[in-house]
Scaffold this motif. Structure first.
Motif, PDB file in Angstrom:
ATOM      1  N   SER A 144      51.410  62.183  66.615  1.00  0.00           N
ATOM      2  CA  SER A 144      50.753  62.530  65.351  1.00  0.00           C
ATOM      3  C   SER A 144      50.068  61.325  64.725  1.00  0.00           C
ATOM      4  N   ARG A 145      50.436  60.119  65.190  1.00  0.00           N
ATOM      5  CA  ARG A 145      49.851  58.889  64.643  1.00  0.00           C
ATOM      6  C   ARG A 145      49.589  57.908  65.773  1.00  0.00           C
ATOM      7  N   ARG A 158      44.114  52.371  63.318  1.00  0.00           N
ATOM      8  CA  ARG A 158      45.003  53.504  63.539  1.00  0.00           C
ATOM      9  C   ARG A 158      44.238  54.801  63.349  1.00  0.00           C
ATOM     10  N   SER A 160      45.085  59.267  62.693  1.00  0.00           N
ATOM     11  CA  SER A 160      46.015  60.389  62.562  1.00  0.00           C
ATOM     12  C   SER A 160      45.601  61.502  63.509  1.00  0.00           C
TER      13      SER A 160
END
Length: 248
Positions: A144-145, A158, A160
């Motif tokens: 999920s990340r 990063r 999501s």
């Protein structure tokens, strides 16, 4: 080498298994997650460990006392308020700085709810070869990340989920998305750079430091067994994996 095992979390994803015990004392094939992690560290020559506790903290303390700390030097870092990964490490920083002198020998930061065969010795070697501030075990799997790395496998951002907008903290080309595996190799010089206070994620610090030009590196762990033990169904799957010889 020293290590820190992250134990303090509430283990909400593991309920009902954590209704009456901390996640560290949940069992797989008759052994607790904490015992499995400690035994794995011993395999790599690690005998000095600090463990942060919060949820059912006394159970962890009593368990270690009953097992004579498994023949290791184990120190407890009690968190009256949960400090997350970064805050927990900052509170425990003294443990890694004692008797340090001029050495920059890295230490290990390891989630208790992770089961893997990642070669920690090789990971430490790669960390030293690259003169990294921190090295993160990552895999090419769905999560999920995601953490984003450039062509040199240095942290650069990063994202999501699969379709989220990339958050780049510096200019980078050939960006690669990888899932973090909850195993870190860290140089002690990072500890003085943790400017965040209270409860905070260590990932927040990594991103800030990477934006400032520090080397936060990836260690490819795709060739190793790895399983998140944060859910009851994952515990059951890990037991099957052990029975089937996928992991010792």
């Amino acid at each position: 080498m020293k290590a820190m095992i992250l134990v303090a979390g509430l283990g909400t994803r593991l309920r009902p298994l954590t209704n009456d015990r901390p996640k560290a004392l949940v069992e797989i094939a008759g052994r607790t997650l904490l015992e499995i992690t400690l035994a794995r560290l011993q395999t790599f020559g690690i005998h000095e460990v600090i463990i942060n506790v919060h949820h059912f903290a006394e159970q962890v303390v009593d368990y270690l006392r009953a097992h004579r700390d498994f023949g290791m030097r184990i120190v407890i870092s009690c968190e009256e308020v949960l400090l997350d990964t970064g805050g927990g490490l900052k509170k425990a920083a003294w443990f890694f700085l004692e008797n340090l002198e001029d050495s920059d020998e890295p230490f290990l930061l390891h989630n208790v709810d992770v089961l893997s065969t990642i070669d920690l010795r090789r990971m430490a070697e790669r960390h030293t070869e690259r003169n990294a501030l921190a090295t993160l075990a990552v895999q090419n799997r769905k999560t999920s990340r995601y953490l984003l790395f450039d062509s040199s496998m240095k942290l650069c951002g990063r994202r999501s989920g699969e379709d989220g907008k990339p958050e780049l903290i510096r200019t980078a080309s050939d960006v690669t998305a990888r899932a973090f595996s909850g195993v870190h190799m860290i140089s002690p010089r990072l500890l003085s750079m943790l400017s965040e206070d209270g409860a905070f994620s260590i990932i927040t610090s990594y991103l800030r430091l990477a934006a400032q030009g520090e080397s936060i590196q990836a260690f490819a762990a795709d060739d190793y067994y790895w399983r998140d033990l944060g859910k009851p169904e994952n515990i059951a799957q890990a037991e099957d994996d052990i029975k089937n010889g996928l992991v010792a």
